[in-house]
Write a protein that holds these residues in place. Structure first.
Motif, PDB file in Angstrom:
ATOM      1  N   ILE A 104      20.458  36.856  40.633  1.00  0.00           N
ATOM      2  CA  ILE A 104      19.692  37.987  40.093  1.00  0.00           C
ATOM      3  C   ILE A 104      20.140  38.313  38.665  1.00  0.00           C
ATOM      4  O   ILE A 104      19.317  38.537  37.778  1.00  0.00           O
ATOM      5  CB  ILE A 104      19.823  39.212  41.018  1.00  0.00           C
ATOM      6  CG1 ILE A 104      19.064  38.941  42.322  1.00  0.00           C
ATOM      7  CG2 ILE A 104      19.285  40.468  40.343  1.00  0.00           C
ATOM      8  CD1 ILE A 104      19.262  39.984  43.381  1.00  0.00           C
ATOM      9  N   SER A 105      21.461  38.290  38.444  1.00  0.00           N
ATOM     10  CA  SER A 105      21.961  38.562  37.092  1.00  0.00           C
ATOM     11  C   SER A 105      21.490  37.487  36.115  1.00  0.00           C
ATOM     12  O   SER A 105      21.088  37.800  34.987  1.00  0.00           O
ATOM     13  CB  SER A 105      23.485  38.642  37.088  1.00  0.00           C
ATOM     14  OG  SER A 105      23.902  39.760  37.829  1.00  0.00           O
ATOM     15  N   PHE A 107      18.829  35.682  36.349  1.00  0.00           N
ATOM     16  CA  PHE A 107      17.402  35.935  36.137  1.00  0.00           C
ATOM     17  C   PHE A 107      17.207  37.044  35.107  1.00  0.00           C
ATOM     18  O   PHE A 107      16.382  36.933  34.182  1.00  0.00           O
ATOM     19  CB  PHE A 107      16.759  36.319  37.475  1.00  0.00           C
ATOM     20  CG  PHE A 107      15.286  36.554  37.400  1.00  0.00           C
ATOM     21  CD1 PHE A 107      14.396  35.502  37.568  1.00  0.00           C
ATOM     22  CD2 PHE A 107      14.788  37.829  37.171  1.00  0.00           C
ATOM     23  CE1 PHE A 107      13.024  35.724  37.493  1.00  0.00           C
ATOM     24  CE2 PHE A 107      13.430  38.059  37.093  1.00  0.00           C
ATOM     25  CZ  PHE A 107      12.537  36.999  37.253  1.00  0.00           C
ATOM     26  N   ALA A 108      17.981  38.131  35.267  1.00  0.00           N
ATOM     27  CA  ALA A 108      17.838  39.286  34.374  1.00  0.00           C
ATOM     28  C   ALA A 108      18.196  38.910  32.934  1.00  0.00           C
ATOM     29  O   ALA A 108      17.500  39.300  31.987  1.00  0.00           O
ATOM     30  CB  ALA A 108      18.714  40.441  34.855  1.00  0.00           C
TER      31      ALA A 108
ATOM     32  N   LEU B 121      28.298  43.588  33.496  1.00  0.00           N
ATOM     33  CA  LEU B 121      27.339  42.689  34.150  1.00  0.00           C
ATOM     34  C   LEU B 121      26.230  43.488  34.831  1.00  0.00           C
ATOM     35  O   LEU B 121      25.045  43.172  34.707  1.00  0.00           O
ATOM     36  CB  LEU B 121      28.059  41.804  35.178  1.00  0.00           C
ATOM     37  CG  LEU B 121      27.154  40.858  35.960  1.00  0.00           C
ATOM     38  CD1 LEU B 121      26.681  39.711  35.073  1.00  0.00           C
ATOM     39  CD2 LEU B 121      27.849  40.302  37.194  1.00  0.00           C
ATOM     40  N   THR B 125      22.314  43.478  34.040  1.00  0.00           N
ATOM     41  CA  THR B 125      21.382  43.094  35.106  1.00  0.00           C
ATOM     42  C   THR B 125      20.272  44.126  35.265  1.00  0.00           C
ATOM     43  O   THR B 125      19.087  43.787  35.297  1.00  0.00           O
ATOM     44  CB  THR B 125      22.142  42.934  36.434  1.00  0.00           C
ATOM     45  OG1 THR B 125      23.191  41.983  36.263  1.00  0.00           O
ATOM     46  CG2 THR B 125      21.210  42.465  37.537  1.00  0.00           C
ATOM     47  N   GLY B 128      17.968  44.027  32.277  1.00  0.00           N
ATOM     48  CA  GLY B 128      17.126  42.842  32.304  1.00  0.00           C
ATOM     49  C   GLY B 128      15.996  42.971  33.319  1.00  0.00           C
ATOM     50  O   GLY B 128      14.851  42.611  33.043  1.00  0.00           O
ATOM     51  N   LEU B 129      16.311  43.497  34.505  1.00  0.00           N
ATOM     52  CA  LEU B 129      15.283  43.649  35.534  1.00  0.00           C
ATOM     53  C   LEU B 129      14.235  44.680  35.099  1.00  0.00           C
ATOM     54  O   LEU B 129      13.038  44.490  35.317  1.00  0.00           O
ATOM     55  CB  LEU B 129      15.919  44.049  36.873  1.00  0.00           C
ATOM     56  CG  LEU B 129      16.803  42.980  37.543  1.00  0.00           C
ATOM     57  CD1 LEU B 129      17.408  43.507  38.840  1.00  0.00           C
ATOM     58  CD2 LEU B 129      16.012  41.704  37.810  1.00  0.00           C
TER      59      LEU B 129
END
Ligand code: HEM
Ligand code: HEM
Lengths: 191, 149
Positions: A104-105, A107-108, B121, B125, B128-129
């Motif tokens: 997931i990280s 991907f982000a 991190l 994350t 980014g999402l």
């Protein structure tokens, strides 16, 4: 947390049964910490613990100092205990959790740094025509960790409610999780 | 790529601030909980164990929530569930990885560094999402597209 038990147990084989009790009892104890710390039925875990006038943190530091002084290996000693299905399932839950988080990280980060859009890259990958075997494998590589971690997560939540601690139940729910994960990921491959 | 454009900048600032605020509020309690989870916890003060058990309960509640979000996302895909998933996945992973660090990283400085890295991190994350939900197809659609082809 895995390491705590090290000093409590001699490294005999045949400790599996005890270990799974450690496993689940400590868990349950943690969950209801404020209520049950002093209850006598948990004394099996605490009978080695002498009353101390120090804080938990100081005790942990002492524990770690001693471990590094004696050059003790990490606990659980991976090569000493006989591997069992529940142990393997436990480490797999951790592995899938860390793996999925990492995915997931990644991907982000990709979403932040790559110039193109998601459909663009998806089409790009498909235009490479890698064949059904590799796409299937890739999908299985996503579907299996997700379903395993989810089903086993439910199993964990059961333990957290205090259900399913008897050794036969641990095995039964364990095999159920493995079976359901395989069935679910294969079904997800077919749709 | 428009990583540095105005919207992204705003979004990252908002994400980072939110995450930091929540984190700071809980950090102390979480650290306390970590030092409590030893056999010597019998010695721990009661206020610590109260905060610890609240955090433990929050972790389980989040897991149940995450579990429920699967079917909801399937039947009701859209921006609301996209952003909820971004938040829930990030926080569940953040707490989960925190437990792994607690188990395997030792020594005060190393623990501090590992937690700082994890915090970074998780912030990236979440950002980014959210960026993906805002500027691209969103998490639900992404999964659907991945499986439809
Ligand atoms: C090589 C074999 C082993 C592996 C791979 C293993 C793996 C793990 C993992 C991944 C966890 C944390 C995640 C979870 O709670 O499921 C854990 C927790 C734990 N393990 Fe093990 N373990 C092993 C052997 C043992 C043994 C032999 C004992 C006892 C003597 C033990 C006692 C515990 C306890 C008490 C916990 C703490 C649960 C909690 O977080 O409250 N483990 N183990
Ligand atoms: C697909 C997204 C998910 C990711 C990335 C993820 C990630 C993680 C990580 C990194 C951990 C820590 C592993 C450890 O401490 O050993 C964890 C633990 C856990 N996860 Fe997930 N998880 C996901 C989905 C779920 C779902 C849907 C559930 C609900 C059933 C769930 C339930 C749990 C539970 C109960 C634990 C705690 C295990 C323990 O007590 O040691 N997870 N997860």
């Amino acid at each position: 947390m895995v390491l705590l038990v090290y000093s409590e147990v001699n490294q005999d084989s045949n400790l599996n049964l005890f270990c799974f009790f450690c496993f689940f009892f400590v868990f349950r104890t943690l969950g209801r910490q404020s209520v049950c710390l002093a209850k006598p039925q948990y004394s099996v875990l605490y009978r080695h613990v002498a009353p101390m006038g120090s804080t938990a943190k100081e005790e942990m530091n002492k524990f770690w100092d001693k471990n590094s002084r004696l050059n003790r290996p990490m606990s659980p000693h991976i090569t000493i205990y006989k591997w069992s299905v529940p142990m393997m399932m436990s480490i797999t839950h951790r592995g899938t959790g860390v793996g999925l988080s990492g995915a997931i990280s990644a991907f982000a980060v990709a979403a932040l740094v790559l110039p193109g859009s998601y459909p663009y890259y998806l089409d790009l990958i498909h235009s490479l025509s890698i064949g059904p075997f590799l796409t299937g494998l890739a999908k299985f590589g996503i579907a299996f960790p997700v379903s395993y971690h989810t089903y086993n997560g439910i199993r964990h939540l059961g333990w957290d409610m205090g259900k399913g601690f008897k050794i036969p139940e641990v095995y039964r729910t364990g095999y159920t999780v493995i079976g359901l994960s395989v069935i679910t990921s294969i079904a997800l491959l077919m749709i | 790529m428009t990583l540095m454009d105005h919207r992204t900048y705003l979004l990252s600032t908002i994400c980072a601030t939110l995450f930091t605020k929540l984190h700071q509020k809980n950090e102390k309690k979480i650290t306390e909980r970590r030092s409590v989870t030893s056999m010597a916890k019998t010695q721990a003060a009661h206020s610590n164990s109260k905060a610890a058990s609240l955090h433990w309960t929050a972790e389980r509640m989040l897991s149940v929530l995450l579990l429920a979000m699967g079917p909801v996302a399937y039947f009701n895909p859209g921006p609301v569930i996209d952003y909820s998933l971004a938040a829930a996945l990030t926080l569940h992973g953040h707490w989960g990885l925190g437990q792994v660090l607690t188990d395997y990283v030792h020594g005060d400085t190393k623990i501090k560094m590992a937690n700082a890295a994890l915090f970074l991190l998780s912030t990236i994350t979440f950002t980014g999402l959210c960026y993906f939900n805002y500027n691209d197809v969103g998490i639900c659609k992404a999964v659907a597209l991945l499986w439809s082809k």
